[in-house]
Design a protein around this motif. Structure first.
Motif, short mmCIF file in Angstrom:
data_model
loop_
_atom_site.label_atom_id
_atom_site.label_comp_id
_atom_site.label_asym_id
_atom_site.label_seq_id
_atom_site.Cartn_x
_atom_site.Cartn_y
_atom_site.Cartn_z
N ALA A 83 0.81 -1.22 0.00
CA ALA A 83 0.00 0.00 0.00
C ALA A 83 0.85 1.27 0.00
N GLU A 84 2.02 1.22 0.63
CA GLU A 84 2.83 2.43 0.79
C GLU A 84 3.85 2.61 -0.33
N LYS A 85 3.72 1.80 -1.39
CA LYS A 85 4.75 1.80 -2.45
C LYS A 85 5.04 3.20 -3.00
N LEU A 86 4.01 4.01 -3.18
CA LEU A 86 4.23 5.33 -3.78
C LEU A 86 4.42 6.44 -2.75
N ASP A 87 4.54 6.07 -1.47
CA ASP A 87 4.75 7.10 -0.45
C ASP A 87 6.12 7.76 -0.61
N CYS A 88 6.15 9.02 -0.22
CA CYS A 88 7.33 9.87 -0.37
C CYS A 88 8.39 9.53 0.68
N CYS A 89 9.68 9.73 0.36
CA CYS A 89 10.76 9.49 1.31
C CYS A 89 10.95 10.67 2.26
N GLY A 90 10.39 11.82 1.89
CA GLY A 90 10.54 13.02 2.72
C GLY A 90 11.77 13.84 2.37
N GLY A 91 12.58 13.36 1.45
CA GLY A 91 13.91 13.92 1.18
C GLY A 91 14.00 15.41 0.96
N LEU A 92 13.06 15.97 0.20
CA LEU A 92 13.20 17.39 -0.11
C LEU A 92 12.84 18.31 1.05
N LEU A 93 12.22 17.73 2.08
CA LEU A 93 11.85 18.53 3.24
C LEU A 93 12.99 18.58 4.27
N LEU A 94 14.01 17.76 4.04
CA LEU A 94 15.12 17.67 4.99
C LEU A 94 15.79 19.04 5.18
N VAL A 95 15.75 19.86 4.16
CA VAL A 95 16.45 21.14 4.21
C VAL A 95 15.82 22.11 5.21
N ASN A 96 14.50 22.08 5.36
CA ASN A 96 13.91 23.05 6.31
C ASN A 96 13.07 22.43 7.42
N LEU A 97 12.61 21.20 7.26
CA LEU A 97 11.83 20.55 8.33
C LEU A 97 12.31 19.12 8.55
N PRO A 98 13.55 18.98 9.06
CA PRO A 98 14.17 17.65 9.14
C PRO A 98 13.37 16.63 9.96
N GLU A 99 12.76 17.07 11.06
CA GLU A 99 11.97 16.14 11.89
C GLU A 99 10.85 15.49 11.08
N SER A 100 10.11 16.33 10.39
CA SER A 100 8.98 15.82 9.60
C SER A 100 9.48 14.94 8.47
N ALA A 101 10.58 15.37 7.84
CA ALA A 101 11.14 14.59 6.74
C ALA A 101 11.50 13.18 7.23
#
Ligand code: SF4
Ligand code: SF4
Lengths: 287, 175
Positions: free
Chosen positions: A188-206
């Motif tokens: 089910a989660e195959k297309l879920d995002c890795c969070g990578g692009l958010l690492l620059v400003n919201l690392p916890e959430s990423a």
């Protein structure tokens, strides 16, 4: 040998050496020769939030440099591949924008003509080389390993600019894995995002995003996860420990680049594939 | 040339700011015409559950002309660039690109840039890449440099000053 110019981007050539090493080992085996070129720069996508025009210019600049070589451009990073494809799409359809960008490119003696094709690891393997050819080189099949595929957002969408895989049900990575003898399974989660692009400003959430997906992969009983993008790998592999701390779970998911698994199945030396650089517990899998 | 030139675009950039404002006004009109508030964008949004980003609500506020409010909000910086909203919107509105435009406008208006964007930008200006070449650790804690691994020299702009000159031009010229 078919020739492609290699566009290394930023993340792969400055820290994700396992991807670059395995690419340089595996593709020659498959009859693909990679040509190195000086003078490339960032594709611009990482700073699109700051200045979209800068992104467009940087992408155009790289395409113009690639055109001088005359070979199609192999772009292993999905974020770069997206940026260059989007740029091509804009400049090929908007003559006004193309001439304005070309005016600026002229100060570096460059010109965008729209002559170069852009390929990613996945379509290079599946569409250009082909599963049949890949199978011929398998010496140590990945028997009994059940591997989860992570496609990554930038490779998959948006279909309107042309992406190498289907936008809602991509299956090319699975086809390559099966050619190597591995098992695959939809989840089910195959297309879920890795969070990578958010690492620059919201690392916890990423990292929460990263951790949640790794937990799902573990719960589904996969033996490992495979990626095709240095941004995704630096989340799932390089930062797996941190991601685990963020979601308060002990994560132990072996994470590989697809090209590393190809190399293992081809019987190539682990070191040459940069496997000692993966920080996730890849030793858990005895190939 | 400094980051400030490239981001805040200084006072001389009134014209450029106007252009962006016009673009957003056009956007507002287009949104009013096209976005019918089906919320399909939000239903798949990767930042929705975690960070409460609701792209359809942002589109609704923009339709009502609350552009400055959106430009100055923190929520526009929670988008993960997953492009699901652009792929799935039945009206070909691209919330993700609207968000990029809002963030660009925030930067131009002199709003403080969040996170490490500034250092990435600085690095692009000085060497053409978002970061310098890193030493990495192996699983058993040994240090490896790029050259130890037999990899070729990195590909980056050959003539750094020419490269910087163009980026400066890009900051002051309208494209
Ligand atoms: S999916 Fe498109 S039309 Fe529907 S609310 Fe979002 S932007 Fe509007
Ligand atoms: S691109 Fe951004 S706004 Fe659109 S669905 Fe993904 S996270 Fe949400």
């Amino acid at each position: 040998m078919k020739k492609y110019t290699l566009y290394p981007g930023c993340v792969m050539q400055t820290e994700q050496y396992g991807y670059e090493l395995s690419i340089r080992e595996v593709f020659p085996v498959l009859g693909v020769e990679l040509v190195d070129v000086e003078n490339f720069s960032c594709c611009g996508e990482p700073v699109k939030s700051i200045n979209q025009l800068l992104t467009l210019y940087l992408s155009a600049r790289n395409l113009a440099i690639a055109e001088q070589q005359g070979f199609d451009l192999f772009v292993p990073c999905s974020v770069c591949h997206f940026a260059l494809s989007e740029c091509k799409n804009i400049l090929d359809n908007d003559g006004g924008m193309r001439s304005r960008v070309n005016e600026m490119l002229a100060s570096e003696d460059l010109e965008y003509k729209g002559k170069v094709g852009v390929v990613h690891t996945v379509d290079l393997l599946y569409d250009h080389v082909g599963v049949k050819e890949i199978k011929k080189h398998v010496k140590k099949p990945l028997k009994g390993l059940k591997i989860a595929s992570h496609y990554g957002c930038h490779l998959v969408r948006p279909s309107e600019i042309g992406r190498p895989v289907d936008s809602e049900n991509p299956m090319k990575i699975e086809a390559v894995l099966e050619a190597l003898g591995a098992e695959t399974m939809d989840y089910a989660e195959k297309l879920d995002c890795c969070g990578g692009l958010l690492l620059v400003n919201l690392p916890e959430s990423a990292l929460t995003k990263t951790g949640q997906k790794l937990q799902a992969v573990e719960e589904h009983g996969f033996d490992g996860l495979v990626t095709v993008c240095p941004w995704c790998q630096r989340m799932f592999d390089s930062r797996q420990k941190k991601a685990g701390e963020t979601v308060a779970a002990k994560l132990e998911v072996p994470v590989f680049y697809l090209t590393q698994l190809l190399g293992l199945a081809f019987g190539l030396d682990e070191r040459k594939l940069g496997l000692d650089l993966n920080l996730s517990p890849v030793d858990k899998l005895k190939v | 040339m400094s980051i400030k030139d490239l981001t805040s675009m200084a006072e001389a950039q009134v014209e450029l700011r106007e252009e962006i404002n016009n673009r957003l006004l056009r956007l507002q009109n287009e949104l009013s015409d096209y976005c019918f508030q089906c919320a399909k964008c939000t239903s798949g949004c990767e930042a929705h559950k975690l960070l409460e980003l609701e792209p359809h609500k942002i589109m609704a506020l923009l339709k009502r002309g609350l552009i400055d409010e959106m430009v100055n909000s923190d929520v526009i910086w929670t988008c993960m660039s997953c492009f699901k909203c652009r792929e799935r919107c039945p009206q070909k509105v691209s919330p993700v690109d609207v968000l990029f435009a809002l963030k660009n406008l925030a930067v131009m208006g002199g709003k403080q840039i969040p996170g490490n964007y500034t250092s990435m930008l600085q690095s692009i200006l000085s060497m053409g890449l978002i970061q310098d070449v890193q030493e990495v650790q192996t699983r058993d804690m040994k240090t490896r440099r790029r050259e130890d691994l037999g990899l070729p020299r990195v590909s980056k702009p050959k003539d750094a000053s020419k490269f910087q000159m163009v980026l400066t031009k890009l900051a002051v010229e309208k494209v």
